[in-house]
Design a protein around this motif. Structure first.
Motif, PDB file in Angstrom:
ATOM      1  N   THR A 293      33.519  38.100  33.825  1.00  0.00           N
ATOM      2  CA  THR A 293      33.556  37.015  32.841  1.00  0.00           C
ATOM      3  C   THR A 293      32.509  37.276  31.771  1.00  0.00           C
TER       4      THR A 293
ATOM      5  N   GLY B 208      36.702  38.565  40.831  1.00  0.00           N
ATOM      6  CA  GLY B 208      35.564  37.983  40.129  1.00  0.00           C
ATOM      7  C   GLY B 208      34.423  38.963  39.929  1.00  0.00           C
TER       8      GLY B 208
ATOM      9  N   PHE C  33      34.774  30.773  39.919  1.00  0.00           N
ATOM     10  CA  PHE C  33      36.010  31.147  39.231  1.00  0.00           C
ATOM     11  C   PHE C  33      37.152  30.179  39.521  1.00  0.00           C
TER      12      PHE C  33
END
Length: 393
Positions: free
Chosen positions: A317, A282, A391
């Protein structure tokens, strides 16, 4: 007791500088004052004649003994000949611009500068006929200097993205051409880096942050390497109406006594979390100059004695909702502006809207973290659970 800063560790200097003396209170008492009374007109006139001289008590706005003691302590921290206290960090950032720039002057500004400083430059300094040019913090500045360049304004590391500038090289370039250099040193304070010793002329700090250390006072400082720069700064502070709260000064002086202990913990915890985050799912990248992976780590290792607790991460992301979920899921990291207090903080950020000389086209979401004084294991566990929540792993 008078200490020789060149022969005494800064940890010790911070405890003993700016104190009341051998007899009496350990700390300089708070002086809440506007009017100062004088015995005679001659005494009043004498004080007025030297009202800008350091240590002269003339009127509350010019400072009182607690203000002067605090300024002396900050000078000891930064290795400065003199310091001017201001009512906020932004006031400190703006003061050198007002004191030394005039219509027709040109100033080079690191593109990664603190955003409120940038706003002040754009909204007020520019309209007074000063040409403001933002530059890549890693660029060679020699080709950008003009005959009208009066100042180079730096911040190292840069806000949000933590680029480290080569301060000795920039200072040498500027000094050879009579250009004043200013560096925002809030991130490191004089405890971890002394830009004045690297050749910089003026150092500013948001003392609101690490110096106060408890998120309960607004305060700023402007420190100089050359006494000739002190008088214009003190005069400009007065004519702009800067008046420093004596209670804020007291809290700043109190914070200085524990600055070394707190910064050592911020350093250790921040680096510990940064190293750990580099290996976590992540996390795409950690922006911390104390890590070997940072592109400016060699400069950092040369010029800094340590790192504060502030750094950023790029989440893996492009979806802001994921970044928001990560921040909202944290339990020990408060959500709020500023940093430098005892508490850990988190803040989603977007550098793109505050850049003009450089482009921030990184699509992944940036989140800024401040590692406080909580137990590092608890902070790591909190980050781990927030990553899981964000996540869905």
């Amino acid at each position: 007791m008078t200490l020789d800063p060149s022969q005494t560790a800064v940890d010790t200097v911070l405890i003993h500088s700016g104190r009341a003396g051998e007899t009496g209170p350990v700390n300089v008492p708070v002086h809440r004052a506007s009017t100062i009374l004088f015995e005679t007109v001659a005494d009043l006139d004498a004080a007025k004649g030297k009202r800008f001289a350091k240590g002269t008590v003339f009127y509350g706005r010019f400072g009182t003994p607690d203000t002067f003691a605090f300024e002396d302590s900050v000078s000891a921290l930064e290795g400065a000949v003199a310091t001017v206290a201001t009512p906020s960090g932004l006031a400190a950032c703006v003061l050198p611009l007002v004191a030394f720039l005039k219509p027709g002057d040109h100033v080079l500004v690191a593109d990664t500068v603190y955003e409120p400083t940038r706003t002040s430059l754009n909204a007020f300094i520019r309209r007074n006929g000063v040409e403001v040019e933002y530059v890549d913090p890693r660029a060679d500045l020699a080709p950008l200097i003009r005959d009208t360049t009066r100042m180079i304004y730096l911040e190292s590391p840069g806000s949000l993205t933590f680029e480290v500038q080569d301060l000795p090289a920039i200072a040498a370039l500027a000094r050879g051409r009579g250009i004043i250099t200013v560096c925002d040193n809030t991130w490191a304070t004089g405890y971890f880096c002394r830009p004045l010793e690297l050749g910089i002329d003026i150092v500013v700090q948001a003392a609101t942050k690490y110096i106060v250390g408890h998120s309960d006072a607004m305060l700023g400082t402007v420190s100089v390497a050359d006494a000739a720069l002190h008088q214009p700064l003190r005069e400009a502070a007065n004519w702009m109406g800067y008046a420093v709260s004596p209670d804020a000064v007291y809290l700043g002086a109190r914070g200085l006594r524990t600055l070394a202990a707190r910064l050592k913990q911020h350093h250790a915890t921040g680096l510990d979390l940064a190293r750990w985050l580099e290996g976590q799912a992540g996390i795409a990248r950690v922006l911390h100059p104390g890590l070997p992976s940072h592109p400016d780590h060699a400069i950092f290792a040369r010029d800094f004695r340590g790192a504060s607790g502030l750094f950023s991460v790029l989440l893996d992301t492009t979806d802001r909702a994921v970044a928001v979920r990560f921040a909202d899921s944290l339990r020990l990291f408060g959500l709020g502006f500023s940093w430098g207090g005892f508490e850990s903080l988190v803040l989603p950020g977007d550098p793109a809207h505050a850049r003009t000389a450089t482009r921030w086209d990184e699509p992944r979401q940036l989140v800024r973290l401040h590692a406080g004084l909580e137990d590092p294991e608890d902070l790591r566990a909190d980050l781990a659970q927030a990553l899981t929540q964000a996540f869905g792993a």
